[in-house]
Every structure is written in structure tokens, then in C-alpha cells.
Design a protein around this motif. Structure first.
Motif, mmCIF file in Angstrom:
data_model
loop_
_atom_site.group_PDB
_atom_site.id
_atom_site.type_symbol
_atom_site.label_atom_id
_atom_site.label_comp_id
_atom_site.label_asym_id
_atom_site.label_seq_id
_atom_site.Cartn_x
_atom_site.Cartn_y
_atom_site.Cartn_z
ATOM 1 N N HIS A 272 -21.904 0.922 2.812
ATOM 2 C CA HIS A 272 -23.097 0.680 1.989
ATOM 3 C C HIS A 272 -23.361 -0.803 1.797
ATOM 4 O O HIS A 272 -24.242 -1.171 1.034
ATOM 5 N N VAL B 127 -16.826 0.181 -4.458
ATOM 6 C CA VAL B 127 -16.700 0.772 -3.119
ATOM 7 C C VAL B 127 -16.845 2.298 -3.145
ATOM 8 O O VAL B 127 -17.669 2.859 -2.421
ATOM 9 N N GLU C 285 -8.092 2.297 0.600
ATOM 10 C CA GLU C 285 -7.037 1.452 1.170
ATOM 11 C C GLU C 285 -7.561 0.054 1.482
ATOM 12 O O GLU C 285 -6.925 -0.944 1.168
ATOM 13 N N ALA C 286 -8.743 0.005 2.095
ATOM 14 C CA ALA C 286 -9.306 -1.291 2.470
ATOM 15 C C ALA C 286 -9.589 -2.128 1.221
ATOM 16 O O ALA C 286 -9.271 -3.312 1.162
ATOM 17 N N ALA C 287 -10.162 -1.487 0.204
ATOM 18 C CA ALA C 287 -10.496 -2.223 -1.014
ATOM 19 C C ALA C 287 -9.227 -2.734 -1.693
ATOM 20 O O ALA C 287 -9.153 -3.888 -2.113
ATOM 21 N N PHE D 213 -17.081 -1.276 4.487
ATOM 22 C CA PHE D 213 -17.816 -0.577 3.438
ATOM 23 C C PHE D 213 -19.225 -0.278 3.964
ATOM 24 O O PHE D 213 -20.018 -1.197 4.155
ATOM 25 N N ASN E 234 -12.647 0.594 8.544
ATOM 26 C CA ASN E 234 -12.801 0.792 7.102
ATOM 27 C C ASN E 234 -13.746 -0.211 6.469
ATOM 28 O O ASN E 234 -13.540 -0.654 5.344
ATOM 29 N N PHE F 10 -7.549 -2.602 9.796
ATOM 30 C CA PHE F 10 -7.167 -1.209 10.044
ATOM 31 C C PHE F 10 -7.688 -0.695 11.386
ATOM 32 O O PHE F 10 -8.693 -1.178 11.909
ATOM 33 N N LEU G 109 0.864 -1.189 0.000
ATOM 34 C CA LEU G 109 0.000 0.000 0.000
ATOM 35 C C LEU G 109 0.896 1.233 0.000
ATOM 36 O O LEU G 109 0.536 2.276 -0.527
ATOM 37 N N GLU H 280 -23.035 0.563 10.408
ATOM 38 C CA GLU H 280 -23.373 1.596 11.391
ATOM 39 C C GLU H 280 -24.266 1.063 12.511
ATOM 40 O O GLU H 280 -24.429 1.716 13.534
ATOM 41 N N ARG H 281 -24.833 -0.129 12.313
ATOM 42 C CA ARG H 281 -25.643 -0.735 13.368
ATOM 43 C C ARG H 281 -24.817 -1.647 14.262
ATOM 44 O O ARG H 281 -25.369 -2.301 15.148
ATOM 45 N N HIS I 84 -22.548 8.111 15.351
ATOM 46 C CA HIS I 84 -23.569 7.231 15.948
ATOM 47 C C HIS I 84 -23.214 5.781 15.680
ATOM 48 O O HIS I 84 -24.031 4.962 15.313
ATOM 49 N N ILE I 85 -21.911 5.485 15.835
ATOM 50 C CA ILE I 85 -21.457 4.130 15.508
ATOM 51 C C ILE I 85 -21.855 3.144 16.610
ATOM 52 O O ILE I 85 -22.248 2.033 16.330
ATOM 53 N N GLU I 86 -21.811 3.616 17.839
ATOM 54 C CA GLU I 86 -22.055 2.695 18.949
ATOM 55 C C GLU I 86 -23.546 2.496 19.179
ATOM 56 O O GLU I 86 -24.076 2.880 20.204
ATOM 57 N N VAL I 87 -24.227 1.881 18.239
ATOM 58 C CA VAL I 87 -25.674 1.730 18.358
ATOM 59 C C VAL I 87 -26.023 0.387 18.960
ATOM 60 O O VAL I 87 -26.893 0.298 19.828
ATOM 61 N N ALA I 88 -25.323 -0.634 18.523
ATOM 62 C CA ALA I 88 -25.753 -2.013 18.843
ATOM 63 C C ALA I 88 -25.737 -2.329 20.332
ATOM 64 O O ALA I 88 -25.089 -1.673 21.105
ATOM 65 N N GLY J 6 -9.590 5.710 3.767
ATOM 66 C CA GLY J 6 -9.490 4.339 4.255
ATOM 67 C C GLY J 6 -10.292 3.350 3.427
ATOM 68 O O GLY J 6 -9.976 2.161 3.383
ATOM 69 N N GLN J 7 -11.328 3.838 2.753
ATOM 70 C CA GLN J 7 -12.162 2.951 1.936
ATOM 71 C C GLN J 7 -11.363 2.400 0.756
ATOM 72 O O GLN J 7 -11.424 1.216 0.452
ATOM 73 N N PRO K 207 -20.275 3.997 -5.471
ATOM 74 C CA PRO K 207 -21.586 3.824 -4.827
ATOM 75 C C PRO K 207 -21.765 4.723 -3.603
ATOM 76 O O PRO K 207 -22.865 5.188 -3.327
ATOM 77 N N GLN K 208 -20.667 4.980 -2.867
ATOM 78 C CA GLN K 208 -20.780 5.876 -1.714
ATOM 79 C C GLN K 208 -20.785 7.338 -2.163
ATOM 80 O O GLN K 208 -21.507 8.161 -1.608
#
Lengths: 254, 247
Positions: free
Chosen positions: A103, B157, B141-143, A101, A99, A95, A54, A147-148, B243-247, B138-139, B160-161
Motif C-alpha cells: 500500500h 503496515v 516480519e518485514a516491519a 508494503f 515483503n 527476504f 525475529l 505491484e507495478r 500479476h507482479i511481473e508488470v513492469a 511476511g509483512q 491499512p492493508q
């Protein structure tokens, strides 16, 4: 002597005029877990990014299972070639910021690369993805969007996503640093299991307990070089170098 | 005052010519629809060319940026005039393309479509670019770390976003595209402004122009409200924050 999975020789990496890695040599044997410690800015993360190209190094050699991955078409340009994609298919990475996805559901995150890169059928990819998510304890979250999910759950999805490509080596870049303290353990447990199954792992971490317990080798980096390396008990409990002692002193004080 | 009113707001006159003007306005909508599809596609291609990584694509990136800059700078009217005045005389181009009469539409229609597509492709490319650049690094990079090629990463990736981030600015571009379809009147294509001006010339009454304006307002106001809603929704999302910490 066991086969070297990853071998780094004289790695130099620059970003513009900033030299981040100043000649790093490192050998990681098959099935070995190497934990890399060091202050921020020491070049740990960059070192990991060199291994999967990378951040391709300007100088030095990287051998992956005996093959020099810096040679060949496209090497050094930092851009596409069969070589890069082929390398990355054998090297999984997780990471700090997950990271995932956003969607895609958890399962789709895991199945995307096998489908699009390896050409697996949807059915096959889903079966394997489901098994992997079960393995990291997320059988009930297959169809949730990132996100959930909690940070710990997201990170476990990210681990499953990397494993879906059947990598021979896994790179972990401070994967617990962005997690709330109570979520760290579930991720470390997943990594511990992976190590027990014989995965070769390079782990950049600040988790001293993990390094001591799971690591076969601990590497301390500072200023773009490896300052000290050896067995965990030796480096963590009886560091020889003054810089290592100072760093560990600061970290363990917390 | 009443003279002024009659000049612009003669409702009897509007009633008499209502269908004629409406039919011409439908030509504007038709140009709009065709160009929207073409420009949204062309703009995406341009945006993707502009994002090609590495040294070997420097010429491609350079040409793409030059194109985008140029067509954003040149007034659309000039592009329309140059195309309609130039293309027909380029004899190395086959006649069917040089002077197109596809789908029963006269050549000025297609010159207008081409000019608007070239210009709006450049504008929408910039909107796409904003969307692509708003997707966290990071998206990619991850892909890439999963062995995906740059193209596969873009396709599955990043894009679409990116497209979910840009509907509001894109709709703004479409609003201005709809209005700019009236510029095709300068090359004698019978759309609503041309028809209204012809009516003005023969009757010395400007009410058809007001009627045309009314048609545009009726179509565009709802589009503008949709943009407002999208922006408000986005802002609510940002306000909710991490609002990541939902679960």
C-alpha cells in the motif's frame, strides 16, 4: 584481529518439538561477507532470524558488536523490549518474498521506518530515500507501487528499505530464489556493490558464483549444524566433508 | 383478500402517516450512524488487543476473546434489556452517565446505542481479525525487522492493508446493525417499529409496519448491491492472480 561484528555461540532454536538449530557457532568480522549454503530445512534461514531476534534462540549467546543481545529486558520471551527494536535497527534484513508494503510507493517503503522509528523529518527521509533508490538504480521508480515493479526491482527496493535504517549488518535470506532467472543479476550486482563498500553481510543463497566471488567465508549447514566452513575456494572447490560434496554435486549438476 | 390488502397495504393510511413514520425511521438511521462509528472503533480496539503478541499479554487476549465470544452469543434483545434495566440502578455511577440525556436524546436512545455498540463491537472485531490475519505474515516480519514495534507495525503496515480486505463483510455487519436498531423499540424509544405498532394499536391497521419495512428496503438494497460489487471486484483481482511481473 578485526572486531567481530556478529558472534554466535552455541545457538539452539526449537519450534515446538522440532529442533531446527542444534548448537551453531559462527563469527562474522566487520566488513566480512559470509555466504551460508545448505539444503532446505538445514536451518539457514532460522539462523538469520536468530541474528535479528525475529526467532530468538532458546539457548546460546549472540553478540552484536560485542554486546550480548540475548540478555537484557525482554530477551528470550520473543517479544517487545527496547532491546529487540534497538537490535533490529542495527541489523537490516532482505527476504525471499521481498515483503514490500503493497500500500506504499517504492519511496514510501524506504522512508517509513526512518520516519516512524528514528523520527526523521519527512523531508530528510525522502531525500535519503531518493538517494538510496538512485543507488540501487531505481531513480525513475520512486512513486511506483510494488505491484507495478518487476521482482528484481522490488527486491532492490527492499534492499534500499533496509539500508535506510543505516544498519551495521545486513541479512539476506535467499533473496534471488523467487526471481525469474534474468532478474537475478541486477539484485546480485546491487549486493556485490554493497559488499565492496564494506558492508558486513550474512547471505543465505544458492548462488554458487556469488558465494565464490563475493564471499569471504562460506558456511555449509545441514541438519541444524554447521558442517563445514572456510574460504570459498576451499569449501566450494575442495569440500572435505562428504555431506558438502554430495550437496554441491547435486546443486552444480543443474 | 381485499380485507387483507387493506390491513397491510392501505396506501391512504400510509400517506396519512408517511411523515410520522419517516421521522421515526430517521431515529433508526441516527442510532445506526452513532453505533456504526462507535462499534467500528471499538471492534478495531478489540481486534488489536486480541493480536497482542507474547506471553505477558495472555490475560488481555483471554479477556478479549471471552468478551467477543460472550457478546456474539447473547441475544441483542437481552443485552438491551439488561443494560436499560440495570445501569440506571448502579448508584456508584454518576447520574449523568447512569441516566444519560446527552444531545437532547432520552436515556433509552443511549441504552440502545450502548447495547448495540457492545454487541456489534464484538462482531466487527471478528471481521477486522479476518482482515488482519489475511495480511501475509511476511509483512509483520518485514516491519519488525526494520525496528518497528508491534504497535507501529500494526498501525502503519498491517491495519491499512487489513481494512482494504474487509469492506464487503463489514458492510454486511452494518446492514444487520441497521435492522437491529429496531430492537431499541422494546425499551420504549420512539423509532419506526414502535411508532408503527402504536399506530397499529390505535387503528388496527398494519400498513405502517409495511411502510417501515419499505424504508429499510430502500436503504439496504443499494448497500447489498455495493457488497456484491466489492466481492466481484475482489474476485476479479484474485482471478488476475500473480500479476507482479508488470513492469
Amino acid at each position: 584481529m578485526p572486531e567481530a561484528m556478529v558472534q554466535l555461540k552455541g545457538i539452539h532454536k526449537r519450534f515446538g518439538s522440532l529442533e531446527v538449530l542444534k548448537g551453531v557457532d559462527l563469527e562474522v568480522d566487520k566488513g566480512e561477507v559470509v555466504c551460508i549454503l545448505g539444503p532446505s530445512g538445514s536451518g539457514k534461514s532460522t539462523l538469520l532470524r536468530c541474528v535479528n531476534l525475529l526467532a530468538p534462540p532458546e539457548e546460546g549467546e549472540i553478540f552484536l558488536e560485542g554486546e550480548d543481545i540475548c540478555k537484557g529486558p525482554g530477551s528470550g520471551t520473543g517479544e517487545q523490549s527496547w532491546n529487540l527494536d534497538y537490535v533490529r535497527q542495527r541489523v537490516g534484513m532482505v527476504f525471499q518474498q521481498f515483503n514490500l508494503f503493497p500500500h506504499k510507493t517504492a519511496l514510501e517503503n524506504v522512508t517509513m521506518a526512518p520516519e516512524k522509528v528514528l523520527g526523521r523529518s519527512k523531508q530528510e527521509a525522502r531525500a535519503k530515500g531518493t538517494a538510496l533508490l538512485e543507488r540501487v538504480g531505481l531513480a525513475d521508480k520512486l512513486n511506483q507501487y510494488p505491484e507495478r515493479l518487476s521482482g528484481g526491482q522490488q527486491q532492490r527496493v527492499a534492499i534500499a528499505r533496509a539500508l535506510a535504517m543505516e544498519p551495521h549488518v545486513m541479512l539476506f535470506d535467499e533473496v534471488t530464489s523467487a526471481l525469474d532467472p534474468e532478474l537475478v543479476k541486477e539484485v546480485l550486482d546491487t549486493m556485490r556493490e554493497l559488499a565492496e563498500e564494506g558492508m558486513t553481510m550474512l547471505v543465505v543463497t544458492h548462488e554458487m558464483g556469488f558465494a565464490k566471488e563475493v564471499g569471504d567465508q562460506v558456511v555449509f549447514m545441514d541438519g541444524g549444524v554447521i558442517v563445514e566452513q572456510g574460504a570459498p575456494e576451499q569449501v566450494l572447490d575442495h569440500p572435505r566433508e562428504e555431506r558438502t560434496q554430495r550437496f554441491l554435486g547435486l546443486v552444480l549438476e543443474r | 383478500m381485499s380485507e387483507f390488502f387493506h390491513q397491510y397495504f392501505d396506501f391512504n393510511y400510509m400517506g396519512e402517516h408517511f411523515w410520522e413514520v419517516l421521522e421515526a425511521f430517521l431515529q433508526n438511521l441516527l442510532i445506526f450512524a452513532v453505533v456504526a462509528v462507535l462499534a467500528l472503533t471499538w471492534g478495531l480496539v478489540l481486534a488489536l488487543l486480541r493480536q497482542l503478541p507474547g506471553r505477558k499479554f495472555v490475560p488481555v487476549r483471554f479477556l478479549t476473546i471471552a468478551y467477543i465470544d460472550l457478546f456474539r452469543a447473547i441475544p441483542i434483545l437481552i443485552v438491551i434489556l439488561l443494560i436499560s434495566g440495570g445501569i440506571p440502578f448502579l448508584e456508584f455511577i454518576p447520574k449523568d452517565i447512569r441516566i444519560p440525556h446527552w444531545l437532547g436524546k432520552p436515556d433509552p436512545f443511549w441504552y440502545g446505542v450502548a447495547a448495540l455498540m457492545l454487541v456489534y463491537g464484538a462482531f466487527t472485531a471478528e471481521v477486522y481479525r479476518a482482515g488482519i490475519e489475511a495480511v501475509p505474515g511476511g509483512q509483520m516480519e518485514a516491519a519488525r525487522s526494520l525496528g518497528m514495534s508491534h504497535f507501529a507495525a500494526m498501525r502503519h503496515v498491517i491495519v491499512p492493508q487489513a481494512v482494504t480486505l474487509i469492506p464487503a463483510p463489514m458492510l454486511n455487519e452494518l446492514i444487520s446493525l441497521l435492522k437491529d436498531t429496531t430492537l431499541v423499540s422494546v425499551i420504549a424509544f420512539s423509532e419506526s417499529v414502535l411508532i408503527s405498532r402504536e399506530l397499529l394499536a390505535e387503528s388496527f391497521n398494519s400498513s405502517a409496519l409495511i411502510l417501515t419495512a419499505f424504508f429499510f428496503v430502500v436503504i439496504i438494497l443499494p448497500m447489498a448491491r455495493v457488497v456484491d460489487k466489492m466481492i466481484a471486484r475482489n474476485q476479479a483481482k484474485i482471478a488476475r492472480g500473480s500479476h507482479i511481473e508488470v513492469a
